[in-house]
Design a protein around this motif. Structure first.
Motif, short mmCIF file in Angstrom:
data_model
loop_
_atom_site.label_atom_id
_atom_site.label_comp_id
_atom_site.label_asym_id
_atom_site.label_seq_id
_atom_site.Cartn_x
_atom_site.Cartn_y
_atom_site.Cartn_z
N SER A 196 0.83 -1.20 0.00
CA SER A 196 0.00 0.00 0.00
C SER A 196 0.86 1.25 0.00
O SER A 196 2.02 1.24 0.44
N THR A 197 0.29 2.33 -0.49
CA THR A 197 1.02 3.60 -0.53
C THR A 197 1.27 4.13 0.87
O THR A 197 2.22 4.87 1.10
N SER A 198 0.44 3.76 1.83
CA SER A 198 0.66 4.21 3.20
C SER A 198 1.95 3.61 3.78
O SER A 198 2.61 4.24 4.60
N THR A 199 2.31 2.42 3.34
CA THR A 199 3.57 1.80 3.78
C THR A 199 4.75 2.65 3.32
O THR A 199 5.67 2.91 4.11
N PHE A 200 4.73 3.09 2.06
CA PHE A 200 5.81 3.95 1.56
C PHE A 200 5.84 5.28 2.30
O PHE A 200 6.90 5.81 2.61
N ALA A 201 4.66 5.82 2.58
CA ALA A 201 4.58 7.09 3.32
C ALA A 201 5.18 6.92 4.71
O ALA A 201 5.90 7.81 5.20
N ILE A 244 7.48 4.71 5.64
CA ILE A 244 8.93 4.57 5.48
C ILE A 244 9.57 5.93 5.25
O ILE A 244 10.59 6.27 5.86
N PHE A 245 8.98 6.73 4.37
CA PHE A 245 9.51 8.06 4.08
C PHE A 245 9.52 8.93 5.34
O PHE A 245 10.48 9.66 5.59
N GLU A 246 8.47 8.83 6.16
CA GLU A 246 8.39 9.60 7.39
C GLU A 246 9.51 9.22 8.35
O GLU A 246 10.14 10.07 8.98
N VAL A 247 9.79 7.92 8.47
CA VAL A 247 10.88 7.45 9.34
C VAL A 247 12.22 7.97 8.83
O VAL A 247 13.05 8.45 9.61
N VAL A 248 12.45 7.91 7.51
CA VAL A 248 13.71 8.41 6.93
C VAL A 248 13.86 9.89 7.22
O VAL A 248 14.93 10.36 7.63
N GLN A 249 12.80 10.67 7.04
CA GLN A 249 12.86 12.11 7.32
C GLN A 249 13.18 12.38 8.78
O GLN A 249 13.97 13.27 9.10
N THR A 250 12.58 11.61 9.69
CA THR A 250 12.84 11.79 11.11
C THR A 250 14.30 11.50 11.44
O THR A 250 14.94 12.25 12.19
N VAL A 251 14.86 10.44 10.88
CA VAL A 251 16.27 10.10 11.10
C VAL A 251 17.16 11.22 10.57
O VAL A 251 18.12 11.63 11.23
N ILE A 252 16.87 11.72 9.38
CA ILE A 252 17.68 12.78 8.78
C ILE A 252 17.66 14.03 9.66
O ILE A 252 18.69 14.66 9.89
N GLU A 253 16.49 14.39 10.19
CA GLU A 253 16.37 15.60 11.00
C GLU A 253 16.99 15.45 12.38
O GLU A 253 17.58 16.38 12.90
N THR A 254 16.83 14.29 13.02
CA THR A 254 17.30 14.13 14.39
C THR A 254 18.73 13.65 14.51
O THR A 254 19.36 13.83 15.55
N HIS A 255 19.27 13.03 13.46
CA HIS A 255 20.64 12.54 13.48
C HIS A 255 21.37 13.00 12.23
O HIS A 255 21.48 12.25 11.26
N PRO A 256 21.86 14.25 12.20
CA PRO A 256 22.45 14.79 10.98
C PRO A 256 23.68 14.04 10.48
O PRO A 256 23.99 14.10 9.30
N ASP A 257 24.38 13.32 11.36
CA ASP A 257 25.56 12.59 10.92
C ASP A 257 25.23 11.21 10.36
O ASP A 257 26.06 10.56 9.77
N VAL A 258 24.00 10.76 10.59
CA VAL A 258 23.57 9.46 10.09
C VAL A 258 23.02 9.66 8.69
O VAL A 258 22.21 10.54 8.44
#
Length: 162
Positions: A4-9, A11-25
């Motif tokens: 489902s498209t919600s699964t991709f959404a 996953i994208f939300e988790v990636v964005q959270t990691v990028i914002e909270t852990h800039p070196d990761v």
């Protein structure tokens, strides 16, 4: 089986959270990293060679995988937006290591991917400088990476590759 498209959404939300909270990761999406961060820093260890004009670079496995994913994505920039196609088919400042002549940015990316990622060779500091130039060019005049952050390679002493 469909996803489902919600699964991709999600996953994208988790990636964005990691990028914002852990800039070196770094996420496994180099395009998202470049767009989300002002500077993506890739640490490396210098590996000097006696007969080489510039030192080679040793990366951690995750950083080398990230570079491989970036190069893989850049190979697809020859289709899609006209601004990206124009840049990728323009003459690169990098000389080819195989034909010892001028090449396009697409040829540079393809050669770098084949030699350094597919065949597991080392990336030289000179090649990394050219990759930084390409990202800057795509950020300034391209479409998909328009206004993205810069790419920096930092050695074990904290020196940024210039």
């Amino acid at each position: 089986m469909s996803i489902s498209t919600s699964t991709f959404a999600d996953i994208f939300e988790v990636v964005q959270t990691v990028i914002e909270t852990h800039p070196d990761v770094l996420a496994l999406d180099p395009i998202a990293d470049l767009k989300a961060k002002s500077t993506v820093r890739i640490p490396y260890t210098r590996k000097p060679k006696l007969n080489a004009s510039s030192a080679f670079m040793t990366f951690s496995k995750s950083r080398k995988n990230w570079i491989g994913l970036l190069l893989g994505e850049l190979q697809h920039f020859v289709t899609g937006a006209q601004a990206d196609i124009t840049i990728m088919h323009s003459s690169a400042s990098a000389k080819s290591s195989t034909k010892r002549a001028a090449q396009t940015w697409y040829e540079f990316v393809r050669e770098l991917y084949d030699d350094k990622i597919a065949h597991r060779g080392d990336i030289s500091e000179a090649q990394a400088r050219q990759l930084v130039k390409l990202i800057d060019l795509l950020s300034a005049s391209g479409f998909k990476l328009k206004g993205c952050g810069s790419l920096e390679f930092v050695d074990e002493n904290g020196q940024v590759l210039a």
